[in-house]
Design an enzyme around this catalytic site. Structure first.
Site, PDB file in Angstrom:
ATOM      1  CB  ALA A 179      -0.938  -0.009   1.195  1.00  0.00           C
ATOM      2  CD  GLU A 180       0.324   4.550   1.104  1.00  0.00           C
ATOM      3  OE1 GLU A 180      -0.287   5.405   0.447  1.00  0.00           O
ATOM      4  OE2 GLU A 180      -0.226   3.584   1.644  1.00  0.00           O
ATOM      5  CB  THR A 181       7.447   2.272  -0.513  1.00  0.00           C
ATOM      6  OG1 THR A 181       7.119   0.935  -0.915  1.00  0.00           O
ATOM      7  CG2 THR A 181       8.931   2.341  -0.183  1.00  0.00           C
TER       8      THR A 181
END
Length: 262
Positions: free
Chosen positions: A46-48
């Site tokens: 979903a996020e880095t």
């Protein structure tokens, strides 16, 4: 060839394989934007998060698999966990981001995130995609700068909801949150962001910057227990404090890896 250390952390959980995974890279300075986006796409989480020191605290940016995100709560928690738990940095962490200054403190073995509140803006007209998704124009909905929120009848309605992702894409540039009063928690939610390459996000800190002021007003109390009813699930302890939303949660490290850039 450039070698970098990358961590993967499960956020809003104290148990591995629950909560929401995020990757974190602690940098001396930003990589080229295209490189950061390629790393996020390769991770397909979903996020880095990418974080660098700025002399007074930290600059923090978040990337989904397809674009840079303006606001992300679980990757902020994951970044705080890496800095505090993996790198031994003491004291309050202060992050400069697209949505302003975010502060994170250690709290009861976990972390307390101090976010700006984004109060709900009530929708007076129902967008056509919502009518198609829910099969009615009798919809209780509100929005903030990045999402539309729809209030459902109860927790069972949240659990049984089957997202129509092509219709949700038509909400562009907004994503969709569904929420209801909870059975064991004050409120529950789910979050669908196919436009960001995230069909369903497991646990989302940022949406609570709007859910908390909504439910605090609705339930008449500032302290709230929230649960995101994805398949992985995640528990958030929340407080509305003036124009800020405080969110407490835990995190656990899954992986430390070396990545190799040309």
């Amino acid at each position: 060839m450039q070698e970098l250390t990358m961590y993967q952390v499960d956020a809003f959980t104290s148990v591995l394989f629950r909560g929401n995974p995020a990757a974190v890279l602690v940098l001396d300075d930003w990589l080229p934007e295209a490189t950061m986006q390629n790393i996020a796409a390769e991770n397909n989480l979903a996020e880095t998060a990418f974080v660098r020191p700025n002399g007074k605290g930290w600059d923090l940016r978040w990337f989904t698999p397809v674009h840079e995100a303006p606001f992300c709560g679980h990757a902020t928690l994951a970044t705080s966990h890496v800095l505090a738990h993996e790198l031994g940095i003491d004291g309050q962490l202060v992050f400069e981001t697209q949505v302003g200054t975010l502060r994170v403190d250690r709290s009861n073995g976990g972390y307390q995130l101090d976010f700006p509140s984004f109060p709900p803006e009530i929708l007076t007209e129902t967008p056509a995609p919502l009518q198609a998704i829910f099969g009615t124009d009798e919809i209780k909905a509100f929005r903030n700068f990045e999402n539309i929120f729809v209030v459902l009848a109860d927790e069972q309605a949240i659990l049984s909801f089957v997202p129509d992702l092509p219709e949700i894409l038509k909400l562009d540039p907004l994503s969709l949150v569904i929420t209801a009063k909870g059975d064991e928690h004050d409120f529950v939610s789910r979050y669908f962001a196919p436009l960001a390459g995230i069909p369903e996000d497991p646990v989302t800190g940022s949406i609570h910057a709007t859910l908390v002021p909504y439910w605090a007003q609705k339930l008449g109390k500032p302290n709230l227990s929230a649960f995101q009813r994805s398949s992985r699930g995640g528990h958030l302890l929340c407080e509305l404090k003036g124009d800020r939303v405080l969110i407490s949660g835990s995190a656990v490290t899954f992986m430390k890896a070396r990545i190799y850039l040309p």
